[in-house]
Design a protein around this motif. Structure first.
Motif, PDB file in Angstrom:
ATOM      1  N   SER A 167       0.828  -1.200   0.000  1.00 12.67           N
ATOM      2  CA  SER A 167       0.000   0.000   0.000  1.00 12.67           C
ATOM      3  C   SER A 167       0.866   1.254   0.000  1.00 12.67           C
ATOM      4  O   SER A 167       2.097   1.192   0.080  1.00 12.67           O
ATOM      5  CB  SER A 167      -0.927   0.004   1.220  1.00 12.67           C
ATOM      6  OG  SER A 167      -0.193   0.157   2.419  1.00 12.67           O
ATOM      7  N   ALA A 212      -3.495  -8.244  -1.117  1.00 13.14           N
ATOM      8  CA  ALA A 212      -4.170  -6.982  -1.380  1.00 13.14           C
ATOM      9  C   ALA A 212      -3.175  -5.918  -1.820  1.00 13.14           C
ATOM     10  O   ALA A 212      -2.075  -5.810  -1.274  1.00 13.14           O
ATOM     11  CB  ALA A 212      -4.918  -6.505  -0.128  1.00 13.14           C
ATOM     12  N   VAL A 262      -3.443  -1.824  -2.215  1.00 12.87           N
ATOM     13  CA  VAL A 262      -4.293  -0.680  -1.913  1.00 12.87           C
ATOM     14  C   VAL A 262      -3.464   0.586  -2.085  1.00 12.87           C
ATOM     15  O   VAL A 262      -2.545   0.843  -1.298  1.00 12.87           O
ATOM     16  CB  VAL A 262      -4.867  -0.769  -0.484  1.00 12.87           C
ATOM     17  CG1 VAL A 262      -5.755   0.448  -0.203  1.00 12.87           C
ATOM     18  CG2 VAL A 262      -5.655  -2.058  -0.298  1.00 12.87           C
ATOM     19  N   ASN A 263      -3.758   1.339  -3.132  1.00 14.81           N
ATOM     20  CA  ASN A 263      -2.961   2.533  -3.443  1.00 14.81           C
ATOM     21  C   ASN A 263      -1.477   2.190  -3.561  1.00 14.81           C
ATOM     22  O   ASN A 263      -0.608   2.964  -3.125  1.00 14.81           O
ATOM     23  CB  ASN A 263      -3.168   3.619  -2.386  1.00 14.81           C
ATOM     24  CG  ASN A 263      -4.507   4.314  -2.525  1.00 14.81           C
ATOM     25  OD1 ASN A 263      -4.815   4.879  -3.562  1.00 14.81           O
ATOM     26  ND2 ASN A 263      -5.306   4.236  -1.473  1.00 14.81           N
ATOM     27  N   ASP A 294      -7.279  -2.045  -5.215  1.00 21.05           N
ATOM     28  CA  ASP A 294      -8.053  -0.798  -5.205  1.00 21.05           C
ATOM     29  C   ASP A 294      -7.196   0.335  -4.651  1.00 21.05           C
ATOM     30  O   ASP A 294      -6.705   0.224  -3.535  1.00 21.05           O
ATOM     31  CB  ASP A 294      -9.288  -0.957  -4.339  1.00 21.05           C
ATOM     32  CG  ASP A 294     -10.117   0.318  -4.234  1.00 21.05           C
ATOM     33  OD1 ASP A 294     -10.108   1.109  -5.188  1.00 21.05           O
ATOM     34  OD2 ASP A 294     -10.771   0.504  -3.194  1.00 21.05           O
TER      35      ASP A 294
END
Length: 289
Positions: free
Chosen positions: A70, A98, A100-101, A123
């Motif tokens: 992230s 994941a 994320v940014n 995302d």
């Protein structure tokens, strides 16, 4: 690593790398009984290779990620085995992997993910590759990409999700090529515009078998100004499902535009082969239905 005095707190991490400019290789580790994320990279570069990560899920105390990149982090996620990251309260989520940014251009490849709430979650992060992963028995969806563009999703195998296979929300200029989906409880592929746009995506030579919901679904909510234009579906096989082969549906005044369905094999599904609703322009040619 657990905070026994506060199992719902954001404490108890495995490996954490944060400073900008850092360069960390996390390779060949086995992680379990960790309260929060097992491997986290923020700002710097993190390479996660050949790790085995076992989450606590299903749990109600705190969300977990197996591997999280992230805040502009760079790196790769290769050949890891990630299972059991499942946070059960409604409206919350955990994921095996994941982004994320994170930085653009990342690669997630060769991983095996099982029993996670979400297998892979992105995302918003752009222009990466998700390839040759095996994802099965997800409690939610196998793969979710939101508010992103320019992805290549190819050669992944997804089986037995209790939710959906691949969910693309407000995603554009993405290629979904030569993936296999089987035995998902809901849609195998969902492309949707939710207060946003999903344009110029390509779905090519994917195989969908035994899907309990619709094979592929395109959806727009009622937000004014949503767009879903220039999406193409070519040479996919959608067969032996319990729902429709392909369905397009929108709410309010929104309409699909310039959608192409070409040379697909849509056979032996229990409902309709291909439904196009609220579409201004579509080309349907050379399909076997």
């Amino acid at each position: 690593f657990q905070d026994l005095g506060c199992l719902s707190c954001d404490t108890g991490y495995g490996v954490w790398s944060e400073p900008a400019g850092s360069n960390l290789l996390v390779k060949g580790n086995t992680c379990s009984e960790i309260q929060k994320n097992h491997i986290t990279g923020k700002f710097g570069d993190l390479k996660a290779l050949n790790n085995t990560l076992s989450g606590q899920g299903p749990v109600i105390t705190t969300s977990q990620y197996g591997i999280l990149l992230s805040n502009g982090a760079t790196g790769v996620v290769l050949n890891n085995t990630v299972s059991g990251f499942n946070f059960t309260p409604a409206g919350t989520e955990s994921a095996g992997i994941a982004l994320v940014n994170a930085a653009n251009g990342l690669t997630i490849s060769g991983n095996t993910l099982s029993g996670n709430e979400l297998g892979i979650f992105v995302d918003p992060t752009n222009s990466g590759k998700i390839l040759s992963n095996t994802i099965f028995s997800s409690a939610g969806s196998d793969m979710v990409i939101e508010n992103s563009s320019g992805w290549l999703v190819t050669l992944n195998k997804m089986n037995g999700s209790l939710g959906k296979g691949l969910v693309l929300t407000n995603v554009s200029n993405t290629q979904v090529i030569s993936n296999t989906f089987s035995n998902t409880a809901e849609e195998a592929v969902l492309l949707q515009s939710m207060a946003g746009s999903s344009n110029n995506n390509q779905f090519i030579q994917n195989t969908l078998t035994g899907i309990q919901g619709d094979g592929m679904k395109l959806f727009m909510d009622g937000t004014p100004g949503n767009t879903a234009s220039g999406n193409s579906f070519v040479s996919n096989t959608i067969q032996n499902g319990l729902g429709n082969g392909v369905r397009m549906d929108a709410v309010g005044a929104n309409r699909f535009a310039n959608t192409v369905f070409k040379a697909n094999k849509i056979r032996d599904n229990q409902k309709t082969g291909l439904i196009t609703e609220r579409s201004n322009t579509a080309t349907i040619e050379f399909n076997t239905i």
